[in-house]
Each structure stands twice: as structure tokens, then as C-alpha cells.
Design an enzyme around this catalytic site. Structure first.
Site, PDB file in Angstrom:
ATOM      1  N   ASN A  11       7.172  13.231   3.953  1.00  0.00           N
ATOM      2  CA  ASN A  11       6.406  12.028   3.622  1.00  0.00           C
ATOM      3  C   ASN A  11       7.228  11.233   2.620  1.00  0.00           C
ATOM      4  O   ASN A  11       7.283  11.578   1.443  1.00  0.00           O
ATOM      5  CB  ASN A  11       5.048  12.460   3.027  1.00  0.00           C
ATOM      6  CG  ASN A  11       4.248  11.281   2.499  1.00  0.00           C
ATOM      7  OD1 ASN A  11       4.588  10.127   2.748  1.00  0.00           O
ATOM      8  ND2 ASN A  11       3.182  11.579   1.759  1.00  0.00           N
ATOM      9  N   LYS A  13       6.757   8.345   1.512  1.00  0.00           N
ATOM     10  CA  LYS A  13       5.943   7.455   0.660  1.00  0.00           C
ATOM     11  C   LYS A  13       6.576   6.056   0.595  1.00  0.00           C
ATOM     12  O   LYS A  13       7.184   5.630   1.573  1.00  0.00           O
ATOM     13  CB  LYS A  13       5.739   8.078  -0.728  1.00  0.00           C
ATOM     14  CG  LYS A  13       5.178   9.496  -0.609  1.00  0.00           C
ATOM     15  CD  LYS A  13       4.676  10.072  -1.898  1.00  0.00           C
ATOM     16  CE  LYS A  13       4.146  11.486  -1.649  1.00  0.00           C
ATOM     17  NZ  LYS A  13       3.543  12.093  -2.834  1.00  0.00           N
ATOM     18  N   HIS A  97      -4.314  10.756   2.722  1.00  0.00           N
ATOM     19  CA  HIS A  97      -3.505  11.318   1.637  1.00  0.00           C
ATOM     20  C   HIS A  97      -4.211  11.032   0.307  1.00  0.00           C
ATOM     21  O   HIS A  97      -4.856   9.995   0.157  1.00  0.00           O
ATOM     22  CB  HIS A  97      -2.107  10.689   1.658  1.00  0.00           C
ATOM     23  CG  HIS A  97      -1.159  11.363   0.725  1.00  0.00           C
ATOM     24  ND1 HIS A  97      -1.157  11.100  -0.636  1.00  0.00           N
ATOM     25  CD2 HIS A  97      -0.218  12.311   0.926  1.00  0.00           C
ATOM     26  CE1 HIS A  97      -0.232  11.857  -1.207  1.00  0.00           C
ATOM     27  NE2 HIS A  97       0.344  12.605  -0.289  1.00  0.00           N
ATOM     28  N   GLU A  99      -3.200   9.945  -2.373  1.00  0.00           N
ATOM     29  CA  GLU A  99      -2.847   8.653  -2.977  1.00  0.00           C
ATOM     30  C   GLU A  99      -3.640   7.523  -2.324  1.00  0.00           C
ATOM     31  O   GLU A  99      -4.004   6.545  -2.965  1.00  0.00           O
ATOM     32  CB  GLU A  99      -1.330   8.431  -2.866  1.00  0.00           C
ATOM     33  CG  GLU A  99      -0.588   9.334  -3.849  1.00  0.00           C
ATOM     34  CD  GLU A  99       0.785   9.803  -3.397  1.00  0.00           C
ATOM     35  OE1 GLU A  99       1.363   9.208  -2.466  1.00  0.00           O
ATOM     36  OE2 GLU A  99       1.285  10.792  -3.978  1.00  0.00           O
ATOM     37  N   GLU A 168      -3.378  19.789   0.066  1.00  0.00           N
ATOM     38  CA  GLU A 168      -2.527  19.302  -1.015  1.00  0.00           C
ATOM     39  C   GLU A 168      -3.317  19.237  -2.316  1.00  0.00           C
ATOM     40  O   GLU A 168      -3.992  18.245  -2.589  1.00  0.00           O
ATOM     41  CB  GLU A 168      -2.013  17.900  -0.666  1.00  0.00           C
ATOM     42  CG  GLU A 168      -1.191  17.844   0.606  1.00  0.00           C
ATOM     43  CD  GLU A 168      -0.227  16.670   0.590  1.00  0.00           C
ATOM     44  OE1 GLU A 168       0.978  16.933   0.685  1.00  0.00           O
ATOM     45  OE2 GLU A 168      -0.659  15.523   0.440  1.00  0.00           O
ATOM     46  N   GLY A 174       3.883  15.950  -6.696  1.00  0.00           N
ATOM     47  CA  GLY A 174       4.858  15.211  -7.492  1.00  0.00           C
ATOM     48  C   GLY A 174       4.943  15.659  -8.945  1.00  0.00           C
ATOM     49  O   GLY A 174       5.551  14.998  -9.773  1.00  0.00           O
ATOM     50  N   SER A 214       4.720  19.636  -4.325  1.00  0.00           N
ATOM     51  CA  SER A 214       5.934  20.189  -4.945  1.00  0.00           C
ATOM     52  C   SER A 214       6.541  21.345  -4.169  1.00  0.00           C
ATOM     53  O   SER A 214       7.089  22.289  -4.756  1.00  0.00           O
ATOM     54  CB  SER A 214       5.672  20.595  -6.406  1.00  0.00           C
ATOM     55  OG  SER A 214       5.277  19.472  -7.158  1.00  0.00           O
TER      56      SER A 214
HETATM   57  P1  PGA Z   1       5.436  16.204  -3.338  1.00  0.00           P
HETATM   58  O1  PGA Z   1       4.420  15.322  -2.451  1.00  0.00           O
HETATM   59  O2  PGA Z   1       6.149  17.118  -2.397  1.00  0.00           O
HETATM   60  O3  PGA Z   1       6.349  15.193  -3.974  1.00  0.00           O
HETATM   61  O4  PGA Z   1       4.605  16.945  -4.321  1.00  0.00           O
HETATM   62  C1  PGA Z   1       3.705  15.891  -1.392  1.00  0.00           C
HETATM   63  C2  PGA Z   1       2.818  14.843  -0.772  1.00  0.00           C
HETATM   64  O5  PGA Z   1       2.246  14.027  -1.510  1.00  0.00           O
HETATM   65  O6  PGA Z   1       2.641  14.811   0.460  1.00  0.00           O
END
Ligand code: PGA
Length: 252
Positions: A11, A13, A97, A99, A168, A174, A214
Site C-alpha cells: 500500500n 499510500k 483503511h 486512514e 491492522e 506506521g 509495521s
Molecule cells: P505500515 O502501514 O506498514 O507503514 O505500518 C500499513 C498500512 O497502513 O496498510
């Protein structure tokens, strides 16, 4: 044959201009063009879908989008429909997601509309769920996950086989903080029980549940070896070809 083939998706983003996306996709292709053991998916921003799609054409790597609207067309300024994504040869779309839920007000009902619209257009939805740190510390993890899974996937039964769920935990996205493999396994097994309730045990056993938050080369192997962890949704580590490829190799 394994019951569930692992699926690892990057992803990206809101990162990568077209040129940068082409460079990253080319580097991934160099290593994984023929990968058959794991389903590999790249989810660049909308603006780079076409360019990335052209690079991975005729390989086993598939294209995914990060969001879409639930209506097929119409006056929705700034939005993108499922058929537009199909038009660019997308196979997958990430929906709900955290976000999107946090910054853009997406509710389970909205996600549910989108999941149905995606399936109607033959796009495979990657449906994200997960609790905040506050919710986990309050002992509400299962309740939150159950509400999200049931709300986002209501009204589907046999079609659930087409859905990928991504667990998640928001506190791990992140942040460099990963759920322990045991913690993640427990959540994944719980999600599979909810899926059984929404359909039946046979269907739920076929649904792939990715872990996200992460995931990186150093922790991927342990996470991916858990019985109910069927892949990864990778953010930060997917922006670097070498680390993304290494994670995929841990899934083989
Ligand atoms: P990350 O993000 O691997 O940077 O933690 C995962 C995601 O938001 O899909």
C-alpha cells in the site's frame, strides 16, 4: 495444496510520482515477475495506476487501488468508480483503511457499499479493520473488530470467498510497533470465527486475512507463519523494493 495462498500487498499510500512509481514497480518486477507461491499486489496512488499496470503487465504481479466510490458513475467530483479501476486492469481495491475511516469519515456502512460495488465489478476488496490503542487498552479489541467486520461485510455470504480482510491494529500502523505474532494470531482467529458466523465454516476457511501494521523483513517470517495469518498489507516497507521483496520471500 495449501488451503489459502498467501497474499502480500504493498500500500503505497500518497507516495510516488509516476516516475518514482515506475522505478519501484520495475525493481519489484525484476525479482517477482514469475512469483507463483504468493499473490503479490501493488497498490500505487490513482495517478500511477496506469503506468504501474503497464510495467507489471504479463507478470504474475497484480494491480490494486487504495480506495473507490460505491456509485458506478455520476456527479461525485474527485471520486473514482470501480469500472474506472477495472478499465486500468486493477484486480484489487483496498477499502476502509483506517486512514480513510479516521481522516475521511468512512463508516462501516460506507465500506459495506463499497465492498458490494467492488464485487459487482469483479474487483477483489481488501477490507481493513483494526482497533485503536485506546480501545485495546480498554479491553475492547474484540468488540471493535466484530462491529467493523460485521458492519463492513453485512449482506454477503458466498461472496465472502472473494473478500480479503486486513487486520491492522491502528497503533501499529506506521509506528514501528508491531503486534506480537500471538496477539495478531488471536485477532485473526477471532476474525475467522466472525466470518464463520456471517457465512459458514467452509467459506470462512477460504478467506484470506492479512496482517498490517509495521510489517517488515525482520518480523514478517514470524507473523506469516501463524496459522491464521494469510499475508500482509505493507505500508512503509513497501516503498522500498528490497524490503518488500524480502517480505514476499518470507511468505513463500
Ligand atoms: P505500515 O502501514 O506498514 O507503514 O505500518 C500499513 C498500512 O497502513 O496498510
Amino acid at each position: 495444496m495449501k488451503l489459502r495462498k498467501k497474499i502480500i500487498a504493498g500500500n503505497w499510500k500518497m507516495n510516488k510520482t509516476v516516475g518514482d512509481a515506475q522505478e519501484l514497480a520495475s525493481a519489484v518486477k525484476l525479482e517477482l515477475a514469475e512469483c507463483r507461491e504468493v499473490d503479490v499486489v501493488l497498490c500505487p496512488p490513482f495517478t500511477a495506476l496506469k503506468a504501474v499496470g503497464e510495467i507489471i503487465d504479463n507478470t504474475s504481479i497484480k494491480l490494486g487501488a487504495q480506495n473507490m466510490h460505491w456509485e458506478p458513475d455520476g456527479a461525485y467530483t474527485g471520486e473514482i468508480s470501480a469500472s474506472m479501476l477495472r478499465d486500468l486492469y486493477c484486480h484489487y481495491v483496498i477499502l476502509g483503511h483506517s486512514e480513510r475511516r479516521t481522516y475521511f469519515g468512512e463508516t462501516d456502512a460506507i465500506v459495506n457499499h463499497k465492498v458490494k460495488a467492488a464485487l459487482d465489478s469483479n474487483l477483489l476488496p481488501i477490507v481493513c479493520v483494526g482497533e485503536t490503542l485506546e480501545e485495546r487498552e480498554a479491553g475492547r479489541t474484540q468488540e471493535v473488530i466484530q462491529t467493523q467486520v460485521e458492519g463492513s461485510l453485512s449482506g454477503l455470504a458466498a461472496e465472502l470467498k472473494q473478500v480479503i480482510v486486513a487486520y491492522e491494529p491502528i497503533w501499529a500502523i506506521g509506528t514501528g510497533r508491531t503486534a506480537t505474532p500471538e496477539m495478531a494470531q488471536e485477532a485473526h482467529a477471532f476474525i475467522r470465527r466472525i466470518l464463520t458466523g456471517l457465512s459458514d465454516a467452509e467459506t470462512a476457511e477460504t478467506v484470506r486475512i492479512q496482517y498490517g501494521g509495521s510489517m517488515k523483513p525482520g518480523n514478517a517470517e514470524e507473523l506469516l507463519s501463524q496459522p491464521d495469518i494469510d499475508g500482509g498489507l505493507i505500508g512503509g516497507a513497501a516503498l522500498d523494493a528490497r524490503s518488500f521483496v524480502e517480505i514476499v520471500r518470507h511468505g513463500m
